[in-house]
Write a protein that holds these residues in place. Structure first.
Motif, PDB file in Angstrom:
ATOM      1  N   ILE A   1       0.617  -1.288   0.119  1.00 34.63           N
ATOM      2  CA  ILE A   1       0.034  -0.056   0.117  1.00 34.63           C
ATOM      3  C   ILE A   1       0.774   1.488  -0.058  1.00 34.63           C
ATOM      4  O   ILE A   1       1.816   1.441   0.757  1.00 34.63           O
ATOM      5  CB  ILE A   1      -0.961  -0.052   1.320  1.00 34.63           C
ATOM      6  CG1 ILE A   1      -1.910  -1.242   1.182  1.00 34.63           C
ATOM      7  CG2 ILE A   1      -1.650   1.306   1.332  1.00 34.63           C
ATOM      8  CD1 ILE A   1      -2.687  -1.329   2.369  1.00 34.63           C
ATOM      9  N   VAL A   2       0.513   2.114  -1.067  1.00 31.88           N
ATOM     10  CA  VAL A   2       1.045   3.611  -0.895  1.00 31.88           C
ATOM     11  C   VAL A   2       0.437   4.333  -0.226  1.00 31.88           C
ATOM     12  O   VAL A   2      -0.487   4.378  -0.467  1.00 31.88           O
ATOM     13  CB  VAL A   2       1.542   3.964  -2.509  1.00 31.88           C
ATOM     14  CG1 VAL A   2       2.104   5.194  -2.667  1.00 31.88           C
ATOM     15  CG2 VAL A   2       2.221   2.956  -3.384  1.00 31.88           C
ATOM     16  N   VAL A   3       0.993   4.986   0.779  1.00 35.39           N
ATOM     17  CA  VAL A   3       0.339   6.111   1.487  1.00 35.39           C
ATOM     18  C   VAL A   3       1.104   7.537   1.438  1.00 35.39           C
ATOM     19  O   VAL A   3       2.311   7.544   1.449  1.00 35.39           O
ATOM     20  CB  VAL A   3       0.521   5.486   3.091  1.00 35.39           C
ATOM     21  CG1 VAL A   3      -0.231   6.514   3.830  1.00 35.39           C
ATOM     22  CG2 VAL A   3      -0.038   4.210   3.209  1.00 35.39           C
TER      23      VAL A   3
ATOM     24  N   ARG B   1      -3.593   0.254  -2.904  1.00 33.08           N
ATOM     25  CA  ARG B   1      -2.990  -0.849  -3.062  1.00 33.08           C
ATOM     26  C   ARG B   1      -2.359  -1.016  -4.484  1.00 33.08           C
ATOM     27  O   ARG B   1      -3.191  -0.879  -5.374  1.00 33.08           O
ATOM     28  CB  ARG B   1      -4.201  -1.829  -2.819  1.00 33.08           C
ATOM     29  CG  ARG B   1      -3.809  -3.223  -2.825  1.00 33.08           C
ATOM     30  CD  ARG B   1      -4.757  -4.148  -2.214  1.00 33.08           C
ATOM     31  NE  ARG B   1      -4.303  -5.594  -2.259  1.00 33.08           N
ATOM     32  CZ  ARG B   1      -5.019  -6.512  -3.138  1.00 33.08           C
ATOM     33  NH1 ARG B   1      -5.984  -6.009  -3.983  1.00 33.08           N
ATOM     34  NH2 ARG B   1      -4.712  -7.628  -2.969  1.00 33.08           N
ATOM     35  N   ILE B   2      -1.183  -1.220  -4.479  1.00 29.66           N
ATOM     36  CA  ILE B   2      -0.490  -1.721  -5.764  1.00 29.66           C
ATOM     37  C   ILE B   2      -0.890  -2.901  -6.503  1.00 29.66           C
ATOM     38  O   ILE B   2      -0.952  -4.186  -5.894  1.00 29.66           O
ATOM     39  CB  ILE B   2       0.658  -1.722  -5.680  1.00 29.66           C
ATOM     40  CG1 ILE B   2       1.350  -0.575  -4.745  1.00 29.66           C
ATOM     41  CG2 ILE B   2       1.636  -1.947  -6.758  1.00 29.66           C
ATOM     42  CD1 ILE B   2       3.128  -0.457  -4.524  1.00 29.66           C
ATOM     43  N   VAL B   3      -1.625  -2.582  -7.497  1.00 25.46           N
ATOM     44  CA  VAL B   3      -2.211  -3.867  -8.325  1.00 25.46           C
ATOM     45  C   VAL B   3      -1.458  -4.010  -9.812  1.00 25.46           C
ATOM     46  O   VAL B   3      -1.622  -5.020 -10.605  1.00 25.46           O
ATOM     47  CB  VAL B   3      -3.799  -3.521  -8.594  1.00 25.46           C
ATOM     48  CG1 VAL B   3      -4.278  -3.582  -7.429  1.00 25.46           C
ATOM     49  CG2 VAL B   3      -3.911  -2.473  -9.568  1.00 25.46           C
TER      50      VAL B   3
ATOM     51  N   GLN C   1      -5.236   0.264  -6.425  1.00 26.53           N
ATOM     52  CA  GLN C   1      -6.594   0.313  -5.918  1.00 26.53           C
ATOM     53  C   GLN C   1      -6.728   1.173  -4.926  1.00 26.53           C
ATOM     54  O   GLN C   1      -6.490   1.169  -3.838  1.00 26.53           O
ATOM     55  CB  GLN C   1      -6.781  -1.063  -5.436  1.00 26.53           C
ATOM     56  CG  GLN C   1      -8.325  -1.426  -5.115  1.00 26.53           C
ATOM     57  CD  GLN C   1      -8.248  -2.850  -4.474  1.00 26.53           C
ATOM     58  OE1 GLN C   1      -7.519  -3.772  -5.165  1.00 26.53           O
ATOM     59  NE2 GLN C   1      -8.914  -3.397  -3.412  1.00 26.53           N
ATOM     60  N   PRO C   2      -7.715   2.214  -5.019  1.00 24.67           N
ATOM     61  CA  PRO C   2      -7.875   3.238  -3.908  1.00 24.67           C
ATOM     62  C   PRO C   2      -8.481   2.468  -2.608  1.00 24.67           C
ATOM     63  O   PRO C   2      -9.331   1.782  -2.655  1.00 24.67           O
ATOM     64  CB  PRO C   2      -8.908   4.255  -4.605  1.00 24.67           C
ATOM     65  CG  PRO C   2      -9.017   4.058  -5.877  1.00 24.67           C
ATOM     66  CD  PRO C   2      -8.618   2.597  -6.095  1.00 24.67           C
ATOM     67  N   VAL C   3      -7.814   3.201  -1.555  1.00 22.45           N
ATOM     68  CA  VAL C   3      -8.030   2.562  -0.299  1.00 22.45           C
ATOM     69  C   VAL C   3      -8.320   3.483   0.703  1.00 22.45           C
ATOM     70  O   VAL C   3      -9.110   3.435   1.414  1.00 22.45           O
ATOM     71  CB  VAL C   3      -6.831   1.948   0.098  1.00 22.45           C
ATOM     72  CG1 VAL C   3      -6.781   1.536   1.626  1.00 22.45           C
ATOM     73  CG2 VAL C   3      -6.414   0.520  -0.573  1.00 22.45           C
TER      74      VAL C   3
ATOM     75  N   ARG D   1     -11.006   3.383 -11.472  1.00 24.75           N
ATOM     76  CA  ARG D   1     -10.209   4.074 -12.323  1.00 24.75           C
ATOM     77  C   ARG D   1      -9.595   5.216 -11.660  1.00 24.75           C
ATOM     78  O   ARG D   1      -8.797   5.991 -12.641  1.00 24.75           O
ATOM     79  CB  ARG D   1     -10.801   4.414 -13.564  1.00 24.75           C
ATOM     80  CG  ARG D   1     -11.033   2.936 -14.347  1.00 24.75           C
ATOM     81  CD  ARG D   1     -11.400   3.504 -15.932  1.00 24.75           C
ATOM     82  NE  ARG D   1     -12.318   2.516 -16.465  1.00 24.75           N
ATOM     83  CZ  ARG D   1     -13.052   2.748 -17.289  1.00 24.75           C
ATOM     84  NH1 ARG D   1     -13.323   4.258 -17.463  1.00 24.75           N
ATOM     85  NH2 ARG D   1     -13.866   2.037 -17.826  1.00 24.75           N
ATOM     86  N   LEU D   2      -9.857   5.887 -10.595  1.00 25.50           N
ATOM     87  CA  LEU D   2      -9.265   6.847  -9.856  1.00 25.50           C
ATOM     88  C   LEU D   2      -7.670   6.711 -10.147  1.00 25.50           C
ATOM     89  O   LEU D   2      -6.934   7.862 -10.336  1.00 25.50           O
ATOM     90  CB  LEU D   2      -9.651   7.225  -8.678  1.00 25.50           C
ATOM     91  CG  LEU D   2     -11.017   7.761  -8.357  1.00 25.50           C
ATOM     92  CD1 LEU D   2     -11.276   7.594  -6.906  1.00 25.50           C
ATOM     93  CD2 LEU D   2     -10.993   9.231  -8.880  1.00 25.50           C
ATOM     94  N   CYS D   3      -7.026   5.464  -9.658  1.00 20.04           N
ATOM     95  CA  CYS D   3      -5.473   5.325  -9.740  1.00 20.04           C
ATOM     96  C   CYS D   3      -5.156   4.388 -10.781  1.00 20.04           C
ATOM     97  O   CYS D   3      -4.239   3.760 -10.601  1.00 20.04           O
ATOM     98  CB  CYS D   3      -5.132   5.254  -8.353  1.00 20.04           C
ATOM     99  SG  CYS D   3      -5.482   6.373  -6.891  1.00 20.04           S
ATOM    100  N   SER D   4      -5.983   4.438 -11.918  1.00 19.20           N
ATOM    101  CA  SER D   4      -5.526   3.400 -13.026  1.00 19.20           C
ATOM    102  C   SER D   4      -4.808   4.168 -14.024  1.00 19.20           C
ATOM    103  O   SER D   4      -5.297   5.028 -14.657  1.00 19.20           O
ATOM    104  CB  SER D   4      -6.918   2.801 -13.513  1.00 19.20           C
ATOM    105  OG  SER D   4      -6.615   2.111 -14.633  1.00 19.20           O
TER     106      SER D   4
END
Length: 216
Positions: free
Chosen positions: A31-33, A45-47, A115-117, A135-138
């Motif tokens: 998880i990138v914070v 979350r990195i996907v 994946q937004p967390v 798709r916010l962080c896609s």
DNA sequence: CAATAGATCATCT
DNA sequence: GATGATCTATTGC
């Protein structure tokens, strides 16, 4: 709601100072914070990731920025692992990379989708017009915009400070290895890794097929 | 649905 | 002076 993302353990330096492909694969599910000085904390979350290496099966990785040698821009890639390499492309987009390998050996991992967390409302504000949460962080340019990660984070130590990567819950999804996207050389090498069925994962333009949004 | 154009600038030749 | 680890809007079928 489960454990706050900021309470999760930060990945240690030793995680990063291994070979780049291993680091790339193992970043999936972490998880990138980003906890800015003021403003909302965002996390994802990195996907999807891509590895940029010095050599692949004995051939130079000409797509890697470090392939041209040590320059002001690439210097961080040659340093110790666990730092952020953020660069600007196409006059418009910032891309986040994670430096791998011990000092002296260049290698980095491009973060391509999350994946937004946490901080989803802040992400929506920064990405006006994007209706689908998944798709916010896609896409590499989209996730930095949603999380407000910029070149100011160039060189940031990911094991402390406001931009960190933390241990996510163990990923149960299968991982797919595929060719990297958007490069001239080495596009056939399986250095792109993603959680197989994840909806945030990007596709090469040619194969893009967006299903209808079934959410209410 | 698929293909293409344009935005826009840091970096390196 | 050209190019690029991109994204979106627009065009055309």
């Amino acid at each position: 709601m489960s454990q706050a993302t900021t309470a999760r353990p930060i990945l240690p330096r030793a995680f990063y100072e291994r070979d780049t492909v291993t680091v790339a694969r193992e970043l999936l599910g972490q998880i990138v914070v980003h906890e800015p000085a003021r403003g909302e904390t965002t996390a994802g979350r990195i996907v999807e990731v891509e590895a940029y290496v010095t050599q692949y099966l004995g051939e130079r990785d000409r797509a890697a920025h470090s392939d041209r040698g040590l320059t002001p821009r690439t210097r961080i890639i040659f340093g110790p692992g666990g730092h952020a390499y953020v660069y600007f492309v196409y006059g418009m987009h910032e891309c986040l990379n994670v430096v791998a390998e011990p000092a002296g050996i260049p290698g980095c991992v491009l973060i391509r989708a999350l994946q937004p967390v946490a901080g989803i409302e802040a992400m929506q504000r920064r990405r006006p017009g994007e209706k689908r949460l998944d798709r916010l962080c896609s896409g590499p340019g989209n996730l930095t915009r949603a999380m407000e990660i910029t070149r100011r984070h160039y060189g940031a130590d990911l094991t402390s400070g406001r931009l960190t990567i933390r241990a996510g819950p163990p990923a149960i999804e299968t991982v797919t290895a595929a060719g990297r996207i958007g490069i001239r050389h080495g596009g056939e090498w399986p250095l792109r890794f993603y959680l197989t069925e994840n909806v945030a994962v990007t596709r090469p333009l040619k194969f893009r097929r967006y299903e209808a949004d079934l959410s209410p």
